[in-house]
Design a protein around this motif. Structure first.
Motif, PDB file in Angstrom:
ATOM      1  N   PRO A   1       0.613  -1.253  -0.051  1.00  0.00           N
ATOM      2  CA  PRO A   1       0.041   0.088   0.101  1.00  0.00           C
ATOM      3  C   PRO A   1       0.835   1.241   0.032  1.00  0.00           C
ATOM      4  O   PRO A   1       1.748   1.320   0.707  1.00  0.00           O
ATOM      5  CB  PRO A   1      -0.695  -0.093   1.340  1.00  0.00           C
ATOM      6  N   ALA A   2       0.634   2.190  -0.865  1.00  0.00           N
ATOM      7  CA  ALA A   2       1.334   3.439  -0.930  1.00  0.00           C
ATOM      8  C   ALA A   2       1.391   4.394   0.345  1.00  0.00           C
ATOM      9  O   ALA A   2       2.234   5.053   0.754  1.00  0.00           O
ATOM     10  CB  ALA A   2       0.749   4.469  -2.079  1.00  0.00           C
ATOM     11  N   GLU A   3       0.282   4.013   1.149  1.00  0.00           N
ATOM     12  CA  GLU A   3       0.326   4.644   2.545  1.00  0.00           C
ATOM     13  C   GLU A   3       1.101   3.861   3.746  1.00  0.00           C
ATOM     14  O   GLU A   3       1.172   4.377   4.760  1.00  0.00           O
ATOM     15  CB  GLU A   3      -1.247   5.004   3.107  1.00  0.00           C
ATOM     16  N   GLY A   4       1.623   2.689   3.135  1.00  0.00           N
ATOM     17  CA  GLY A   4       2.383   2.035   4.179  1.00  0.00           C
ATOM     18  C   GLY A   4       1.425   1.039   5.027  1.00  0.00           C
ATOM     19  O   GLY A   4       0.368   0.809   4.630  1.00  0.00           O
ATOM     20  N   ILE A   5       2.093   0.270   5.877  1.00  0.00           N
ATOM     21  CA  ILE A   5       1.295  -0.600   6.499  1.00  0.00           C
ATOM     22  C   ILE A   5       1.850  -0.681   8.162  1.00  0.00           C
ATOM     23  O   ILE A   5       2.446  -0.057   8.569  1.00  0.00           O
ATOM     24  CB  ILE A   5       2.099  -2.130   6.205  1.00  0.00           C
ATOM     25  N   ALA A   6       0.868  -1.642   8.867  1.00  0.00           N
ATOM     26  CA  ALA A   6       0.889  -1.697  10.170  1.00  0.00           C
ATOM     27  C   ALA A   6       1.663  -2.713  10.651  1.00  0.00           C
ATOM     28  O   ALA A   6       1.868  -3.889   9.935  1.00  0.00           O
ATOM     29  CB  ALA A   6      -0.387  -1.708  10.792  1.00  0.00           C
ATOM     30  N   THR A   7       2.865  -2.526  11.500  1.00  0.00           N
ATOM     31  CA  THR A   7       3.828  -3.776  11.817  1.00  0.00           C
ATOM     32  C   THR A   7       4.064  -3.656  13.259  1.00  0.00           C
ATOM     33  O   THR A   7       3.487  -2.789  14.020  1.00  0.00           O
ATOM     34  CB  THR A   7       5.097  -3.359  11.216  1.00  0.00           C
ATOM     35  N   ASP A   8       4.758  -4.682  13.613  1.00  0.00           N
ATOM     36  CA  ASP A   8       4.936  -4.933  15.079  1.00  0.00           C
ATOM     37  C   ASP A   8       6.096  -3.619  15.796  1.00  0.00           C
ATOM     38  O   ASP A   8       6.283  -3.413  16.826  1.00  0.00           O
ATOM     39  CB  ASP A   8       5.678  -6.265  15.524  1.00  0.00           C
TER      40      ASP A   8
ATOM     41  N   GLY B   1       5.500  -0.781  14.524  1.00  0.00           N
ATOM     42  CA  GLY B   1       4.864   0.692  14.350  1.00  0.00           C
ATOM     43  C   GLY B   1       4.653   0.707  12.856  1.00  0.00           C
ATOM     44  O   GLY B   1       4.807  -0.025  11.900  1.00  0.00           O
ATOM     45  N   HIS B   2       3.929   2.013  12.394  1.00  0.00           N
ATOM     46  CA  HIS B   2       3.393   2.047  11.123  1.00  0.00           C
ATOM     47  C   HIS B   2       5.018   2.379  10.359  1.00  0.00           C
ATOM     48  O   HIS B   2       5.961   2.812  10.707  1.00  0.00           O
ATOM     49  CB  HIS B   2       2.796   3.583  11.093  1.00  0.00           C
ATOM     50  N   LYS B   3       4.779   1.672   8.996  1.00  0.00           N
ATOM     51  CA  LYS B   3       5.963   1.725   8.185  1.00  0.00           C
ATOM     52  C   LYS B   3       5.603   2.194   6.888  1.00  0.00           C
ATOM     53  O   LYS B   3       4.575   1.825   6.237  1.00  0.00           O
ATOM     54  CB  LYS B   3       6.503   0.204   7.807  1.00  0.00           C
ATOM     55  N   SER B   4       6.123   3.186   6.300  1.00  0.00           N
ATOM     56  CA  SER B   4       5.773   3.687   5.036  1.00  0.00           C
ATOM     57  C   SER B   4       5.958   2.850   3.963  1.00  0.00           C
ATOM     58  O   SER B   4       7.021   1.930   3.906  1.00  0.00           O
ATOM     59  CB  SER B   4       6.433   5.129   4.753  1.00  0.00           C
ATOM     60  N   PHE B   5       5.864   3.145   2.686  1.00  0.00           N
ATOM     61  CA  PHE B   5       6.006   2.387   1.567  1.00  0.00           C
ATOM     62  C   PHE B   5       7.529   2.230   1.527  1.00  0.00           C
ATOM     63  O   PHE B   5       8.183   1.113   1.206  1.00  0.00           O
ATOM     64  CB  PHE B   5       5.449   2.789   0.327  1.00  0.00           C
ATOM     65  N   ASP B   6       8.162   3.347   1.488  1.00  0.00           N
ATOM     66  CA  ASP B   6       9.800   3.587   1.319  1.00  0.00           C
ATOM     67  C   ASP B   6      10.646   2.674   2.506  1.00  0.00           C
ATOM     68  O   ASP B   6      11.492   1.883   2.448  1.00  0.00           O
ATOM     69  CB  ASP B   6      10.264   4.921   1.191  1.00  0.00           C
ATOM     70  N   GLU B   7       9.755   2.678   3.630  1.00  0.00           N
ATOM     71  CA  GLU B   7      10.405   1.891   4.815  1.00  0.00           C
ATOM     72  C   GLU B   7      10.547   0.735   4.556  1.00  0.00           C
ATOM     73  O   GLU B   7      11.390  -0.169   4.804  1.00  0.00           O
ATOM     74  CB  GLU B   7       9.833   2.382   6.068  1.00  0.00           C
ATOM     75  N   VAL B   8       9.102   0.123   3.981  1.00  0.00           N
ATOM     76  CA  VAL B   8       8.882  -1.413   3.660  1.00  0.00           C
ATOM     77  C   VAL B   8      10.204  -1.816   2.558  1.00  0.00           C
ATOM     78  O   VAL B   8      10.845  -2.922   2.732  1.00  0.00           O
ATOM     79  CB  VAL B   8       7.653  -1.663   3.241  1.00  0.00           C
ATOM     80  N   ALA B   9      10.399  -1.070   1.681  1.00  0.00           N
ATOM     81  CA  ALA B   9      11.136  -1.246   0.646  1.00  0.00           C
ATOM     82  C   ALA B   9      12.410  -1.216   1.135  1.00  0.00           C
ATOM     83  O   ALA B   9      13.352  -2.327   0.756  1.00  0.00           O
ATOM     84  CB  ALA B   9      10.982  -0.497  -0.670  1.00  0.00           C
ATOM     85  N   ALA B  10      12.825  -0.323   1.847  1.00  0.00           N
ATOM     86  CA  ALA B  10      14.058  -0.261   2.477  1.00  0.00           C
ATOM     87  C   ALA B  10      14.461  -1.478   3.187  1.00  0.00           C
ATOM     88  O   ALA B  10      15.489  -1.926   3.394  1.00  0.00           O
ATOM     89  CB  ALA B  10      14.515   1.089   3.032  1.00  0.00           C
ATOM     90  N   GLY B  11      13.407  -1.844   4.080  1.00  0.00           N
ATOM     91  CA  GLY B  11      13.617  -2.924   4.745  1.00  0.00           C
ATOM     92  C   GLY B  11      13.806  -4.067   4.059  1.00  0.00           C
ATOM     93  O   GLY B  11      14.801  -5.084   4.700  1.00  0.00           O
TER      94      GLY B  11
END
Length: 255
Positions: free
Chosen positions: A102-109, A111-121
């Protein structure tokens, strides 16, 4: 075979080359009644179109997908995806290529991760997995065809580079680590075509249901062997399972 009373020649190996291909000659030979093929969609399509009088089974290319809706273990999810992208340098028919987030990011353990943070992760998890040279060589293996390196180079222009591909320092070996690109949902020409090798896309979609819809449509239209979904919402998972089943692709959830 001989010990069991069979002619040893009942099983034969006929390797060919690009310069002298044998596959078409063997497949069309009148003595051949059944053809079982694994490989590219282009040749699989040729076989199905031209061998009307034979029994033909083909396992061809496809676009394997991952949908990340949410996760209860962000680090473990990224590590698993990193391994899947790296294993045999993405040269297996089960390797994922397209990751919908999702472009707005996701919920994780965490905290909220943005799209860019998910890709970077995911990119950081690939780096961590391949940080040890010996382990990296064992996981990645070698690039079978030099054309794959050309494909990686051309793919760099298809999106924003999250993690670039590079060769390992292994003497005499042709190697490449995964290339990870970020693209928009509208860039279907990039992420819905099979890019054989260590090439993957993180695609910004409207929301999780949009990701599932795009993933299942890709399975129906482009073919797929595997699909994955990460979600902490049981209702979301329950709704997705029949959609993937109807699309004809094997689904793993929160692997």
């Amino acid at each position: 075979l001989a010990a069991q009373g069979f002619d040893p020649d009942v099983l034969q190996l006929a390797p060919d080359t690009v310069e002298a291909p044998l596959a078409k000659e063997l497949a069309t030979h009148p003595a051949i009644a059944l053809v079982d093929f694994t490989g590219s969609s282009a040749f699989g399509g040729w076989l199905r179109a031209n061998l009307r009088d034979k029994l033909v089974f083909t396992e061809e290319a496809g676009v394997n997908t991952i949908v990340i809706a949410s996760t209860g273990s962000f680090a473990a999810m990224c590590a698993n995806i990193a391994f899947s992208l790296s294993l045999y340098s993405g040269q297996m028919c089960t390797a994922p290529q397209t990751i919908f987030v999702p472009a707005e990011g996701i919920a994780t353990d965490e905290g909220h991760k943005s799209f860019d943070e998910v890709a970077a992760g995911i990119g950081a998890a690939i780096d961590a997995l391949l940080s040890d040279p010996a382990r990296a060589a064992a996981v990645l293996g070698a690039i079978q065809n030099p054309a794959t390196l050309t494909r990686i180079a051309e793919a760099r222009g298809l999106g924003r580079i999250v993690r670039d591909s590079a060769a390992l320092q292994v003497e005499g070996a042709r190697t490449a680590t995964p290339l990870l690109l970020a693209v928009e949902a509208g860039d279907e020409a990039a992420y819905l075509e099979e890019r054989f090798g260590p090439i993957a896309f993180v695609v910004a979609v409207k929301d999780a249901p949009d990701g599932v819809a795009r993933a299942t449509r890709a399975a129906r239209e482009k073919g797929a062997i595997t699909a994955a979904l990460y979600s902490t919402e049981e209702a979301e998972i329950a709704a997705a399972i029949p959609a993937y089943a109807k699309a004809g692709v094997a689904l793993s959830v929160n692997l």
